[in-house]
Design an enzyme around this catalytic site. Structure first.
Site, mmCIF file in Angstrom:
data_model
loop_
_atom_site.group_PDB
_atom_site.id
_atom_site.type_symbol
_atom_site.label_atom_id
_atom_site.label_comp_id
_atom_site.label_asym_id
_atom_site.label_seq_id
_atom_site.Cartn_x
_atom_site.Cartn_y
_atom_site.Cartn_z
ATOM 1 N N SER A 182 -13.050 -3.468 -12.720
ATOM 2 C CA SER A 182 -14.414 -3.979 -12.885
ATOM 3 C C SER A 182 -14.996 -3.587 -14.242
ATOM 4 O O SER A 182 -16.146 -3.868 -14.520
ATOM 5 C CB SER A 182 -15.306 -3.449 -11.771
ATOM 6 O OG SER A 182 -15.291 -2.035 -11.772
ATOM 7 N N GLU A 200 -10.598 2.562 -9.014
ATOM 8 C CA GLU A 200 -10.935 2.378 -10.439
ATOM 9 C C GLU A 200 -10.686 3.666 -11.234
ATOM 10 O O GLU A 200 -11.610 4.377 -11.628
ATOM 11 C CB GLU A 200 -12.403 1.938 -10.523
ATOM 12 C CG GLU A 200 -12.845 1.387 -11.844
ATOM 13 C CD GLU A 200 -12.363 -0.021 -12.149
ATOM 14 O OE1 GLU A 200 -12.909 -0.623 -13.061
ATOM 15 O OE2 GLU A 200 -11.420 -0.522 -11.508
ATOM 16 N N HIS A 228 -10.926 -9.762 -12.470
ATOM 17 C CA HIS A 228 -11.980 -9.018 -11.765
ATOM 18 C C HIS A 228 -12.566 -9.885 -10.657
ATOM 19 O O HIS A 228 -13.406 -10.747 -10.900
ATOM 20 C CB HIS A 228 -13.065 -8.586 -12.763
ATOM 21 C CG HIS A 228 -14.191 -7.842 -12.123
ATOM 22 N ND1 HIS A 228 -15.464 -7.801 -12.666
ATOM 23 C CD2 HIS A 228 -14.245 -7.104 -10.972
ATOM 24 C CE1 HIS A 228 -16.243 -7.070 -11.866
ATOM 25 N NE2 HIS A 228 -15.524 -6.645 -10.843
ATOM 26 N N ASP A 268 0.855 -1.183 0.000
ATOM 27 C CA ASP A 268 0.000 0.000 0.000
ATOM 28 C C ASP A 268 0.893 1.236 0.000
ATOM 29 O O ASP A 268 2.056 1.188 0.402
ATOM 30 C CB ASP A 268 -0.932 0.015 1.210
ATOM 31 C CG ASP A 268 -2.169 0.873 0.959
ATOM 32 O OD1 ASP A 268 -3.148 0.342 0.404
ATOM 33 O OD2 ASP A 268 -2.150 2.079 1.303
#
Length: 449
Positions: A159, A132, A180, A73
């Site tokens: 997605s 996204e 996905h 991260d």
């Protein structure tokens, strides 16, 4: 008009639907141009980028089958939060008696956190699971191109974004693939494997096999906005919203969907997920979207009113403190009626059959377009995607299977009626028209098992 009863399913038909689902799950693993004996790439260590809910769930799915994971991260707080969430998820499973404390410790020991992107260097596969946003994902893949070892699989958990546009920023597009996962990834059984223009066959085979090992159904899709699942889901949600503008109320749409067999109606789902999911993206798109078709912006207006769903105590429904049961809200219903008037729409009463047809047949029509373009390999792949990832009622067998049961001539007649009434979004799929002309069903497109 069809006299097919969308709400009643006999015991025999339930058994046939279950058999269809089993067949669909088996067939999804077979890809015509990739032999079953294709040598797989080794996946002995994986790096997951992004320690949010999705990244943590993916890390758990891998640790659950004994694969060591490096969870990366960009912020110490984000990483700490992500690792704590993973531990909490495992602790809950232990509390429910589904995992031993020793197994929990073993799995946690397989997940290592880091803030250094360079720690992807030993991974056989890297799975990016960040927000996204195309620019962000491309930036990460530029870094992976220089940091990941040769032959490492570079997967994006998008997605619906264009996997080729992500692959193009690397010097190894053959190694790039869409993976996905569905949230929560350690629970949900669906994995859409998205094949780019240059994705190597052994990369596809390896991802499909990894999905199986994780206890998931892996379904192959080509690149298309939303791939298979979200492409159909867009049609389902859009029509539900148009129904509310045209005369139904949220509880009426939800009641029809629940009677059909869904666990929750779409408006209750919106409230649970948060009506502000995707808000900024949709707001940004309004300026440039085509003006030749109808759009549904009611959900954005709800957000502007602070009606975000369960988390704010009101959305499409209202919620009592400490209770997640949706309650009708006269204030919201009045707002909807006023919005219809403002849009110049004469509200009409909606019967439950038309509510269902508009929600379901848009999905069937979109499914036919995906089959025609080769986005989905076979009708049963669409069905198993919906049964596994989107809560489609199992006793109906999936949207394409259901359409065959109803009769494609009946489905097309209703789609033509909706097209005459509502225009653009209901343009009948040429494949659907051809099948009706030839007296065929979607099942006739299904390769022999």
């Amino acid at each position: 008009m069809s006299t097919f009863d969308l709400f009643h399913v006999s015991d025999d038909e339930r058994a046939r639907a279950a058999a269809h689902a089993r067949m669909a799950a088996t067939q999804a693993a077979h890809i015509p141009d990739i032999p079953a004996d294709t040598p797989l790439r080794p996946v002995q260590r994986v790096a997951v980028i992004g320690a949010g809910t999705m990244g943590g769930g993916i890390a758990m799915s891998l640790a659950n089958i004994g694969i060591p994971v490096t969870l990366i991260d960009s912020s110490a707080q984000g990483l700490e939060r992500g690792l704590a969430r993973v531990k909490d998820n495992y602790a809950t499973t232990v509390k429910r008696g589904k995992l031993s404390p020793a197994d929990m410790e073993q799995r946690l020991a397989l997940i290592t956190g880091t803030l250094q992107m360079a720690d992807v260097k030993d991974a056989d596969m890297v799975i990016e699971a960040v927000f996204e946003d195309m620019g962000l994902k491309q930036d990460i893949f530029r870094q992976l191109d220089t940091l990941a070892k040769p032959g490492a699989i570079l997967a994006t958990n998008t997605s619906g974004l264009d996997v080729d546009a992500i692959a193009t920023v690397t010097s190894r597009p053959q190694d790039v693939v869409g993976a996905h996962f569905f949230s929560p990834a350690h629970v949900m059984k669906l994995l859409e494997v998205v094949r780019g223009a240059q994705t190597a066959p052994d990369v596809i085979a390896t991802l499909m096999d990894l999905g199986r090992r994780m206890g998931k159904i892996a379904v192959l899709a080509r690149i298309y906005p939303g791939f298979i699942g979200n492409a159909l889901f867009r049609n389902y949600t859009r029509e539900a919203h148009f129904l509310v503008e045209d005369g139904a109320l949220p509880h009426e749409v939800d009641a029809a969907l629940k009677k059909f067999g869904y666990a929750m109606g779409i408006f209750a789902v919106h409230d649970m997920a948060g009506n502000d999911v995707g808000y900024q993206t949709r707001k940004a798109q309004m300026a440039t979207r085509p003006t030749d078709r109808r759009w549904n912006d009611l959900i954005l207006k709800l957000c502007d009113l602070g009606r975000l769903g369960q988390k704010s105590g009101k959305g499409w429904y209202r919620y009592e403190a400490g209770d997640r049961t949706p309650q009708r809200d006269p204030e919201l219903e009045q707002f909807i009626v006023e919005e219809s008037a403002r849009m110049g729409i004469q509200r009409q009463p909606m019967d439950e059959n038309d509510i269902l047809k508009r929600c379901l047949y848009g999905m069937v029509n979109e499914g036919a377009k995906l089959l025609e373009q080769g986005i989905a390999l076979r009708p049963s792949d669409i069905d198993i995607t919906y049964l596994t990832g989107y809560g489609f009622p199992a006793h109906h067998g999936g949207p394409m299977y259901l359409a065959d049961r109803i009769g494609l001539d009946q489905v097309l007649a209703d789609i033509q009626r909706f097209h005459a009434q509502d225009g653009y979004w209901w343009q009948p799929a040429p494949l659907l028209e051809r099948l009706v002309r030839e007296g065929k069903r979607f099942a006739d497109l299904q390769p022999a098992a």
